[in-house]
Design a protein around this motif. Structure first.
Motif: not given
Length: 1021
Positions: A268-277
Motif C-alpha cells: 500500500n502507500t505505506k508498505l511500498i515494496s516487499a521482496r524475499y531472498f
C-alpha cells in the motif's frame, strides 16, 4: 570497484543479532490546547487542537461539527491570572514580575464574579449545566453537551473555544518516542510538520525476516495507478512495479512479490515494496524450513524492526487484554521497503541468513533506491571490512544510503561487536525508563524489578522457592529453574514462586508456575545480568541478583509472604538510560582499535512494537530487547534527517547524530562516558538538527582506509592509517608515546569555534585551536596531537574533543591505549644456512627495554591431503615455557585454486575449545598463539575447494613451539638490554647460523611488554 582483495575472507553465515527490544507505553493522546486565540467570534475543535483549518470556498472558516459529549468551553475574557484591568473599574489582577496571583484579594474576587456571571449566562443560553468552573488560569467551564449545544456555543460571541474533554496521558519515558522527545508541540516531529509528515518522501529499507503486512503499524491507502495530484510523495503502481518520488529528487522503484500468504495487494502507500531472498538458505534448510517462502514474516523480528523505524503513528497496542497505549515508528510518515533475507528453521541454531542471500538483498535495495537501510543482523564474530556484506554496504553508502546496523548482543565483554566498518553506523542498545513492579516481602523489604505483567497487586500470598514445591521425582536444579513439569500443583497452588534464571526460556518458567496453580512469579538472576520485560503468563517481577538473592533467601524461610505491586515502590530509583549489559562492546579488532566503535547508543531494551502473530502466540505486539531494536531507532532518525536535509551524505548525518549525543548513566546513577559501550553517547534527537560542524567521508576515504589496513582494492588510491579516517571520533589501539591525527569539518553554521580536548594521562593539543568558519559549507582541517604523560601502559584512556561556538557544541569521543612499543616489523626473514636481518622498534616508555630472542626451532612436519568434504586432525603438545606457537598448512602445489581452512583447539577434560582459526580464500593457512598455555591441542584442517580436475589437495602441516623445542644452530639478538625514552626509535638485529638450507625454522624476539617479532628461517621451505 574492487579488482582484488588479497586478504579477503570467504563469506560466512550470518545469524540474527537477537537480543533486547524495548517496552513502549503511551504518548499523550488527544488534542492539545491552541497556542493563540482563534479568530474573533469564531471557535472550532480544530483550532483547539492547534491544527490549521483551511478556509471554505467563500473565504470563511467552516463551521465545526460536534458530537455529543463532555467539553471544556473557553471564554475570550482573560482569567484572573492574566487580567490587566479595564472591566467595570476593577483593578488588574495580573501579578507583577516575580510575584504570584493573589486570588483572595478584593479585586480578584470581584473579577472572578464577573467571569462566573459570563459563564453562567453563556451556559444558560444553550441550556447547558456546568460541571466545573475555571477563573484563575483559564476562563471557562466544563459541561456535558449535545451536538447542537456544542455547535451553538462555538458560534457564540465571547467563546474562544469548545474543546472535547479528552483523556490525556503524561509523557512517559517508557515510550521510545516520548523519551526521544519526538512527539509534542516542541518535539522533533513538530519541526517536520507533525507526525503525519515526519519522514514523508523517504524510503526505509529493512533487511530482516520479512513483514506482517496486516499489522496496524503498516496501514496505508490502496495504491493508485498514477501519481497523486495532491501528494507528490505518494507511491503508486506502474505496471508490475511500485514507484515513489522521493524528497531528495530521486525515484524509488519496487515490487510487491507474491508467495506463501503474501499477495500484491498487501502493499500500500505505506508498505511500498516487499521482496524475499532465500535461494541459499532455503536450499540448505530443506525440510527444516519453518517459514513462509514469501516476504511474509514468520518470526516477527522484521515486523518489529520495521514498525520501530517507520511504523504508523498512534497505533493502539494491547497485549493479552492489557492496554499499553499507543506506539509509533520513529519516522511515522516514511515509506517502508522490505527485503526478507533472514529465515526461520525448526532447528533454532540454524535460523538466520546466508551471506549470498543478504548481499542479494542489499544489492536490490540499492538498485531500488532506498534512502536508509536498517540491518539488525550480525555475524557470530566481527566481520572484516572486506566481508561481502560489509563491501555491499560500502557500495550502498557510496550511493548515498545511510546504513544503520546493530552492534550485537554479546556484551558486556570487550571486542564483541560486529558491523564495525566505518561506512556503517554501529548502534549500541540502551534502556528507557523501565516497566517496573515491586516485590513487597512479608518482612517489609521492597525490591523493584522489571515487569510488564503486574498491572494490579497480587497478594499477600505465601512466597516459596521453586525447590521447596517441586515434584518428588524432579531434580532440584531443574526445579529451581522452574523447568516445565517439575513443580507439584498440590504445593504450588495459590503461591508466589521464586524461580532462578537460566537454561530454560524465561516465559516457560512462568508457564510452569501457572500450570502448577501459582498466582505469581519472582524471577531471580543468580549473577548480575539484564532484566527483561517479558510477557509472562502469571504476574512476574524480574529481579537482578543484588536484590533477587535477598528475596530468594527470604522465600526459603518459614511463613514467608510476598505481594507483587505495580510500579517501583522501593526506595531505589532505577537510572536511565543505561547501556544494556548484553550490548556488544568495543574496541574493534578489525581496525586494530584505530576506529572507535560503536558509534552511538539508542533505545534497545523492552521496546514495544508490532510483531507477526504467526509464530508469536497470536500476539500483534510484543516487547523485545537487543541491539536489533536499537538500530531501527537510528534508521528512523536518519530518515527524518534525509527529509530535513535531502542532499546530506550518510556520513554527515552520522556525524550530526554523534556530535550531538549525550552521556548515558551507570547503574548507580553516575555519568557513563565509556565510548566502547555507548560510542559518542545516547542519541539526542532534540539537538541532532543543530550539529554546527560535521565530519564527512566518502568512497575515496573508505578505499584508502582499506588500503591502510593492507587490503589491495585495485583502485590505486593511497593508503591511509585507520586512525586518520575522517569521522567524529578519534581512536588508537596502540599509541606509542605520541600520535597526531588530522580531521576535516564542514560548517553547518558560520562562526567562530574554539577547541577543548582532554584525555586523562595525556597532553592533547589541537592546532589550530580556533576555527573561523565564514560560510556554510566551508571546510577546514585541524590536527590533534596526543602525547602520553601519566596514562598507564596497556590500559585505555578516554576523553572528548569539543568544538564550542555560539550556543552550540560539537563533541567527539577519544579512546587511546598507550603501549610500550611499536615494532616496524611483525615478521622478518633469514634465508639460507646463516644470515641476519634488521628492523626498528619505537619505544613508548622511559627506562629499561630488554629484548630477548628465542629459537630458532625446526618444529614438526607431517604430509597429508584433504578433499572439499573431508578433514584431517593433528594432535600437538605445547610444552611449558613455550613463548610462541605456530600452526600452519602449506599446499604442495599451489595454483591458486585450492582452498583449505585451519582451526586450532585447546583440549582439556574432554572439551575442545577453539583458540584460533584461519579461513582465508588462500590455499595456505596459519594460526599463531603468543605465550600459549601448556597442554594438548588439536589442529583441524578442513577442505573447502579442490583445484579443477583433482580429487584432493596434498598439503603439509607444520607446528612450531618456540622457547620449548630444542634450538638449532645459534640465534642472537642485539641489543639484548637497552634503555630508552618515550618516542625513541631503536634498531634491532637478529643473527642466525648453523641452519639447514632445506628446513624451515621459526624464532621469536620478545620485547618488554610481551609482544614480539616472528623470525622465519628459510620461510619458503
Amino acid at each position: 570497484m574492487f579488482n582484488s582483495l588479497t586478504k579477503a575472507r570467504r563469506p560466512i553465515v550470518v545469524t540474527l543479532a537477537v537480543g533486547a527490544l524495548v517496552a513502549a507505553s503511551v504518548l499523550p493522546a488527544g488534542a492539545q490546547p491552541a497556542s493563540g486565540p482563534a479568530a474573533q467570534g469564531v471557535a472550532s475543535s480544530s483550532a483547539v487542537q492547534g491544527t490549521p483549518v483551511p478556509l471554505g470556498p467563500d473565504g470563511s472558516v467552516p463551521t465545526a461539527t460536534y458530537s455529543a459529549g463532555k467539553y471544556v468551553v473557553v471564554l475570550a475574557k482573560a482569567p484572573v491570572a492574566s487580567y490587566a484591568g479595564g472591566t467595570d473599574n476593577i483593578p488588574a489582577t495580573k501579578p507583577k514580575s516575580g510575584r504570584k496571583v493573589e486570588v483572595t484579594s478584593a479585586a480578584a474576587r470581584r473579577y472572578a464574579s464577573v467571569l462566573t456571571a459570563d459563564q453562567n449566562k453563556i451556559a444558560s443560553s444553550v441550556g447547558a449545566s456546568q460541571k466545573q468552573k475555571y477563573t484563575v488560569s483559564l476562563n471557562g467551564f466544563s459541561a456535558t453537551l449535545t451536538s447542537a449545544q456544542a455547535t451553538r456555543l462555538a458560534r457564540t460571541p465571547g467563546v474562544l473555544a469548545v474543546a472535547k474533554d479528552t483523556l490525556r496521558h503524561t509523557t512517559d519515558d517508557k515510550v521510545d518516542y516520548d523519551f526521544l522527545k519526538l512527539a509534542g508541540t516542541s518535539g522533533v516531529w513538530a519541526g517536520l510538520g507533525g507526525a503525519k509528515t515526519a519522514g514523508k518522501g523517504v524510503v526505509v529499507g529493512v533487511i530482516d525476516t520479512g513483514i506482517y503486512p496486516q499489522s496496524a503499524s503498516f496501514a496505508g491507502r490502496k495504491l493508485g495507478n498514477s501519481p497523486s495530484a495532491t501528494d507528490p510523495y505518494l507511491a503508486y503502481r506502474s505496471g508490475s512495479q511500485v514507484v515513489m518520488q522521493k524528497v531528495n529528487g530521486g525515484t524509488f522503484t519496487g515490487v510487491c512479490e507474491t508467495g506463501d500468504g503474501f499477495t500484491a495487494s498487501d502493499c500500500n502507500t505505506k508498505l511500498i515494496s516487499a521482496r524475499y531472498f532465500g535461494d541459499s538458505f532455503i536450499a540448505s534448510a530443506g525440510s527444516n524450513l519453518q517459514d513462509f517462502i514469501s516476504p511474509l514474516d514468520g518470526e516477527g523480528h522484521g515486523t518489529h524492526t520495521a514498525s520501530t523505524a517507520a511504523g504508523d503513528n498512534g497505533v493502539q497496542a494491547s497485549i493479552d487484554n492489557v492496554d499499553f497505549g499507543k506506539i509509533s515508528g520513529v519516522a511515522p510518515a516514511a515509506s517502508i521497503a522490505v527485503y526478507k533475507a533472514l529465515w526461520t528453521s525448526s532447528i533454532a541454531s540454524q535460523s538466520g541468513g546466508t551471506t549470498s542471500d543478504i548481499v542479494a538483498a542489499i544489492d536490490q535495495a540499492v538498485a531500488d533506491g532506498v534512502d536508509v537501510i536498517n540491518y539488525s543482523v550480525g555475524s557470530s564474530s566481527e566481520s572484516l571490512p572486506v566481508d561481502p556484506i560489509q563491501l555491499a554496504f560500502l557500495s550502498a553508502a557510496s550511493a548515498g544510503i545511510f546504513v544503520s546496523a546493530s552492534a550485537g548482543n554479546s556484551g558486556p565483554g570487550a571486542s564483541t561487536m560486529d558491523n564495525t566498518s566505518p561506512w556503517v553506523t554501529t548502534v549500541a542498545a540502551s534502556t528507557l525508563k523501565p516497566y517496573e513492579g515491586t516485590v513487597v516481602l512479608g518482612n517489609g523489604s521492597r525490591y523493584a524489578g522489571v515487569s510488564t505483567t503486574v498491572v494490579k497487586s497480587v497478594g499477600p500470598q505465601p512466597f516459596v522457592t521453586a525447590t521447596s514445591v517441586k515434584l518428588a521425582a524432579a531434580a532440584a536444579t531443574d526445579a529451581a529453574r522452574c523447568t516445565p513439569g517439575t513443580l507439584d500443583p498440590t504445593l504450588v497452588a495459590g503461591k508466589i514462586v521464586e524461580c532462578d534464571r537460566g537454561v530454560v526460556d524465561r516465559v516457560a518458567k512462568s508457564a510452569e508456575v501457572k500450570r502448577a496453580g501459582g498466582v505469581g512469579m519472582v524471577l531471580v538472576n543468580l549473577a548480575p545480568s539484564d532484566t527483561d520485560a517479558d510477557l509472562h503468563t502469571v504476574p512476574t517481577v524480574h529481579l537482578d541478583s543484588d536484590v533477587g538473592l535477598l528475596a530468594k533467601a527470604y522465600a526459603a524461610t518459614a511463613g514467608a509472604t510476598a505481594t507483587l505491586v505495580p510500579g517501583n515502590t522501593s526506595p531505589v530509583t532505577t537510572p536511565y538510560p543505561q547501556v544494556a549489559g548484553f550490548s556488544s562492546r568495543g574496541p574493534s579488532l578489525s581496525s586494530n582499535g584505530d576506529i572507535l566503535k560503536p558509534d552511538i547508543a539508542a533505545p534497545g531494551v523492552g521496546i514495544l512494537a508490532s510483531i507477526s502473530p504467526t509464530l508469536d502466540g497470536g500476539r500483534n505486539f510484543d516487547f523485545l530487547s537487543g541491539t536489533s531494536m536499537a538500530a531501527p531507532h537510528i534508521a528512523g532518525l536518519a530518515a527524518l534527517y534525509v527529509q530535513k536535509h535531502p542532499t546530506w551524505s550518510p556520513m554527515e548525518i552520522k556525524s550530526a547524530l554523534m556530535t550531538t549525543a549525550v552521556d548515558t548513566k551507570n547503574a548507580d546513577g553516575s555519568t557513563n562516558t565509556d565510548p566502547f559501550a555507548q560510542g559518542a553517547g545516547e542519541v539526542h534527537p532534540s539537538a541532532m538538527f543543530n550539529p554546527a560542524l560535521v565530519y564527512d567521508a566518502g568512497a575515496q576515504d573508505w578505499l584508502s582506509y582499506l588500503e591502510g589496513l593492507g587490503y589491495d582494492t585495485g583502485t590505486g588510491v593511497p593508503a591511509v592509517a585507520a586512525s586518520e579516517y575522517n569521522q567524529a571520533s578519534i581512536a588508537s589501539g596502540a599509541l606509542v608515546s605520541t600520535l597526531t591525527v588530522t580531521r576535516k569539518v564542514t560548517a553547518v553554521k558560520a562562526g567562530l569555534y574554539s577547541a577543548k580536548a582532554s584525555v586523562p594521562g595525556f597532553k592533547v593539543t589541537v592546532t589550530p585551536s580556533i576555527l573561523s568558519m565564514n560560510a556554510v559549507g566551508q571546510v577546514k582541517s585541524f590536527k590533534v596531537t596526543m602525547t602520553r604523560t601519566t596514562a598507564p601502559v596497556g590500559r585505555y584512556a578516554t576523553g572528548f574533543l569539543t568544538w564550542s561556538g555560539a550556543n552550540t557544541s560539537v563533541r567527539s569521543p577519544i579512546a587511546l591505549e598507550p603501549v610500550a612499543l611499536h615494532s616496524f616489523a611483525d615478521t622478518v626473514d633469514i634465508t639460507g644456512t646463516a644470515g641476519s636481518v634488521s628492523w626498528k622498534v619505537r619505544s613508548g616508555i622511559n627506562g629499561a627495554f630488554p629484548i630477548t630472542g628465542y629459537g630458532l626451532t625446526a618444529g614438526h612436519q607431517a604430509a597429508s591431503s584433504v578433499t572439499a568434504t573431508t578433514t584431517r586432525q593433528f594432535p600437538v603438545t605445547v610444552a611449558a615455557g613455550t613463548k610462541f606457537a605456530r600452526f600452519a598448512t602449506k599446499v604442495a602445489s599451489d595454483n591458486g585454486l585450492q582452498d583449505i581452512d585451519l582451526t586450532v583447539y585447546s583440549i582439556s577434560g574432554g572439551i575442545a575449545t577453539p583458540v584460533g582459526t584461519s579461513a582465508t580464500s588462500l590455499s595456505d593457512e596459519t594460526v599463531d598463539l603468543k605465550a600459549p598455555a601448556a597442554g594438548s591441542y588439536l589442529a583441524v584442517v578442513s577442505g573447502y575447494q579442490d583445484a579443477a580436475g583433482t580429487t584432493s589437495t596434498p598439503f603439509s602441516f607444520r607446528d612450531f613451539e618456540v622457547g620449548a623445542n630444542p634450538n638449532v644452530g645459534t640465534f642472537t639478538v642485539t641489543p639484548a638490554n637497552a634503555s630508552t625514552t618515550g618516542g625513541q626509535t631503536l634498531p634491532v638485529k637478529a643473527t642466525a647460523t648453523g641452519l639447514d638450507a632445506g628446513t624451515a625454522y621459526l624464532g621469536w624476539v620478545q620485547y618488554v611488554d610481551g609482544s614480539g617479532t616472528v623470525v622465519q628461517g628459510n620461510p619458503t621451505k
